[in-house]
Motif scaffolding. Structure first.
Motif, short mmCIF file in Angstrom:
data_model
loop_
_atom_site.label_atom_id
_atom_site.label_comp_id
_atom_site.label_asym_id
_atom_site.label_seq_id
_atom_site.Cartn_x
_atom_site.Cartn_y
_atom_site.Cartn_z
N ASN A 286 -3.81 4.78 -12.05
CA ASN A 286 -3.83 6.42 -12.26
C ASN A 286 -3.13 6.52 -13.53
O ASN A 286 -1.98 5.90 -13.80
CB ASN A 286 -2.90 6.94 -11.16
CG ASN A 286 -2.87 8.56 -11.09
OD1 ASN A 286 -3.06 9.09 -12.17
ND2 ASN A 286 -2.56 9.31 -10.24
N VAL B 76 -4.74 2.04 -6.24
CA VAL B 76 -5.05 3.10 -7.23
C VAL B 76 -4.72 2.70 -8.63
O VAL B 76 -3.35 2.47 -8.73
CB VAL B 76 -4.70 4.20 -6.50
CG1 VAL B 76 -4.94 5.58 -7.68
CG2 VAL B 76 -5.22 4.67 -5.36
N SER C 116 0.74 -1.07 0.13
CA SER C 116 0.01 0.05 -0.03
C SER C 116 0.77 1.20 -0.28
O SER C 116 0.29 2.42 -0.52
CB SER C 116 -1.01 0.01 1.31
OG SER C 116 -0.26 0.08 2.35
N ASN D 124 -6.77 -5.30 -8.17
CA ASN D 124 -6.66 -3.87 -7.89
C ASN D 124 -7.05 -3.82 -6.51
O ASN D 124 -8.44 -3.59 -6.56
CB ASN D 124 -7.05 -3.09 -8.99
CG ASN D 124 -6.45 -1.50 -8.70
OD1 ASN D 124 -5.44 -1.36 -7.93
ND2 ASN D 124 -7.43 -0.97 -8.62
N THR E 179 4.52 3.27 -4.82
CA THR E 179 3.89 3.94 -6.07
C THR E 179 4.87 3.29 -7.16
O THR E 179 6.13 3.46 -6.98
CB THR E 179 3.97 5.36 -6.06
OG1 THR E 179 3.14 5.79 -5.06
CG2 THR E 179 3.76 6.05 -7.36
N VAL F 95 -10.04 1.85 -7.21
CA VAL F 95 -9.80 3.53 -7.47
C VAL F 95 -9.11 3.55 -8.61
O VAL F 95 -8.30 3.31 -8.86
CB VAL F 95 -9.15 4.07 -5.97
CG1 VAL F 95 -9.15 5.47 -6.46
CG2 VAL F 95 -9.72 3.79 -5.01
N VAL F 96 -9.71 4.80 -9.45
CA VAL F 96 -9.12 5.04 -10.63
C VAL F 96 -9.44 6.50 -10.62
O VAL F 96 -10.29 7.32 -10.32
CB VAL F 96 -10.11 4.37 -11.86
CG1 VAL F 96 -9.70 5.10 -13.12
CG2 VAL F 96 -10.12 2.88 -11.96
N SER F 97 -7.81 7.10 -11.32
CA SER F 97 -7.89 8.40 -11.65
C SER F 97 -7.45 8.58 -12.95
O SER F 97 -6.27 8.14 -13.51
CB SER F 97 -6.91 9.01 -10.54
OG SER F 97 -6.68 10.46 -10.88
N THR G 283 -0.23 2.11 -5.75
CA THR G 283 -0.64 3.26 -6.67
C THR G 283 0.32 2.77 -8.24
O THR G 283 1.51 2.67 -8.05
CB THR G 283 -0.49 4.71 -6.53
OG1 THR G 283 -1.19 4.94 -5.42
CG2 THR G 283 -0.57 5.54 -7.64
#
Length: 193
Positions: free
Chosen positions: A136, A134, A81, A131, A84, A154-156, A112
């Protein structure tokens, strides 16, 4: 092994390869390949492993060879977690270029994954991708998630960027997209969000 600092795999030496056994705690930056000259690097995880800690993996611009790969068939790589994975281009899970790896592997993302460099593509490959973190895509980057199972998570996704989802999955949330963002939904999916 715990790394509290920088770890260079392919930024200063082309074709560098690191093998991880019994997990890696990254509390710094892992440079995987070079962002300017197409040199590449790969990290191979032998057996079921976790890439944990509070660090960042930065992918260079050699998309065919840069990889966080799972080297043992039937095993799982968990991205913790606090991790990145970002940058230009590379593969997570199965490596299909330069140093190959088995296709029947699983990746669990709790961190991420950020395709954040224009013109680059980050791929997840293998038998299964889960997933719990995140996904992204920004700045014109492309994130291509293959064999997604379970909830999207979670999606950005920002303008000029692309996210491709493929597999058997459920969209469990409203996806917030900006103008000129591209979302490709492939495979078999249900929309509950």
């Amino acid at each position: 092994v715990t790394v509290n600092g920088s770890l260079d795999v392919g930024r200063q030496n082309n074709g560098a390869n690191l093998t991880v056994i019994n997990g890696l705690v990254l509390n710094g930056t892992l440079y995987l390949g070079n962002a300017t000259n197409s040199w590449w690097g790969q990290v191979g995880f032998v057996g079921t492993q976790t890439l944990g800690g509070n660090g960042t993996v930065i992918l260079g611009n050699q998309g065919t060879c840069n990889a966080l790969r799972v080297d043992t068939a039937g095993t799982t790589l968990t991205i913790g977690s606090g991790i990145t994975v970002r940058g230009h281009s590379g593969q997570i899970g199965q490596s299909t270029g330069c140093i190959g790896s088995p296709a029947n592997v699983t990746v669990i993302n709790q961190g991420t994954l950020a395709a954040d460099v224009s013109g680059g593509t980050i791929f997840t490959r293998g038998q299964s991708f889960v997933n719990a973190g995140v996904l992204n895509s920004t700045n014109g980057g492309h994130l291509s998630v293959q064999n997604l199972t379970g909830d999207v998570g979670v999606v950005s996704l920002l303008a000029g960027s692309t996210l491709t989802l493929n597999g058997i999955y459920t969209n469990n949330l409203g996806l917030h997209l900006t103008t000129n963002a591209v979302l490709n939904l492939s495979g078999s999916w249900a929309n509950t969000g």
